[in-house]
Motif scaffolding. Sequence first.
Motif, PDB file in Angstrom:
ATOM      1  N   SER A 137       0.820  -1.209   0.000  1.00 30.55           N
ATOM      2  CA  SER A 137       0.000   0.000   0.000  1.00 30.55           C
ATOM      3  C   SER A 137       0.854   1.259   0.000  1.00 30.55           C
ATOM      4  N   ALA A 138       0.253   2.325  -0.480  1.00 30.93           N
ATOM      5  CA  ALA A 138       0.906   3.641  -0.503  1.00 30.93           C
ATOM      6  C   ALA A 138      -0.150   4.714  -0.349  1.00 30.93           C
ATOM      7  N   GLU A 139       0.259   5.840   0.194  1.00 36.32           N
ATOM      8  CA  GLU A 139      -0.646   6.976   0.334  1.00 36.32           C
ATOM      9  C   GLU A 139       0.098   8.248  -0.029  1.00 36.32           C
ATOM     10  N   VAL A 140      -0.664   9.249  -0.441  1.00 32.33           N
ATOM     11  CA  VAL A 140      -0.073  10.516  -0.868  1.00 32.33           C
ATOM     12  C   VAL A 140      -0.717  11.648  -0.081  1.00 32.33           C
ATOM     13  N   GLU A 157      -5.380   7.410  -0.414  1.00 33.67           N
ATOM     14  CA  GLU A 157      -4.833   6.101  -0.759  1.00 33.67           C
ATOM     15  C   GLU A 157      -4.431   6.082  -2.224  1.00 33.67           C
ATOM     16  N   LEU A 158      -3.283   5.499  -2.533  1.00 26.36           N
ATOM     17  CA  LEU A 158      -2.882   5.282  -3.916  1.00 26.36           C
ATOM     18  C   LEU A 158      -3.267   3.861  -4.311  1.00 26.36           C
ATOM     19  N   PRO A 159      -3.413   3.601  -5.592  1.00 25.32           N
ATOM     20  CA  PRO A 159      -3.700   2.231  -6.032  1.00 25.32           C
ATOM     21  C   PRO A 159      -2.616   1.283  -5.552  1.00 25.32           C
ATOM     22  N   LYS A 160      -2.975   0.003  -5.356  1.00 20.38           N
ATOM     23  CA  LYS A 160      -2.022  -1.009  -4.897  1.00 20.38           C
ATOM     24  C   LYS A 160      -0.888  -1.192  -5.891  1.00 20.38           C
ATOM     25  N   ARG A 165       4.955  -2.143  -9.629  1.00 18.93           N
ATOM     26  CA  ARG A 165       4.535  -0.840 -10.157  1.00 18.93           C
ATOM     27  C   ARG A 165       3.170  -0.499  -9.594  1.00 18.93           C
ATOM     28  N   PHE A 166       2.914   0.795  -9.486  1.00 18.05           N
ATOM     29  CA  PHE A 166       1.583   1.208  -9.036  1.00 18.05           C
ATOM     30  C   PHE A 166       0.588   0.893 -10.135  1.00 18.05           C
ATOM     31  N   ALA A 167      -0.537   0.303  -9.749  1.00 15.78           N
ATOM     32  CA  ALA A 167      -1.569  -0.067 -10.718  1.00 15.78           C
ATOM     33  C   ALA A 167      -2.285   1.151 -11.248  1.00 15.78           C
TER      34      ALA A 167
END
Length: 167
Positions: A137-140, A157-160, A165-167
Amino acid sequence: PALVAGRSEHACCAVRGTLVVLGGITQEGGRTSSVEMLSSSEEGGAFVELPPLSCGAIYDAAAIAVEESDSAAGQVLLLGGSGDDYRPVSTVQLVDLATGECAPQSNLLHRRAYAAAGRLPDGRIVRAGGIGVDESSAEVWGPPEQGAADAPWIWRELPKISAGRFA
């Protein structure tokens, strides 16, 4: 040069062209709120102590420099980390290096320790992976998409991450 106080699991970043080291675990095994900055080469290039973090000891956090002209020594965002109970935290603190004062910011969406952080070209900040959360997971953190120019920044939330690579 050596640090004034040896430590591990600390946060560090470059602020105004010099290295800053925040918090961590001391060689004796205790958590610390100490802050050190590498002095200029004219001063011998040694680490010097700055005021300690008013928010207390932190370790496993990430640090991102915030270039603010209203601070004598610069400012740093401390993102996540581990708290007194050794569990990941979701806190974000804006630290004034001249005073050690911590100002709470919008919390991360998830508790994260040992996670990576970085600034995007548009100024937004990304926090990704780590312990305490789904590691993909990632968040911005950035301004609201439809908000006023002076609206407080928020976490989204950013895409998984898929296949690296980010989806």
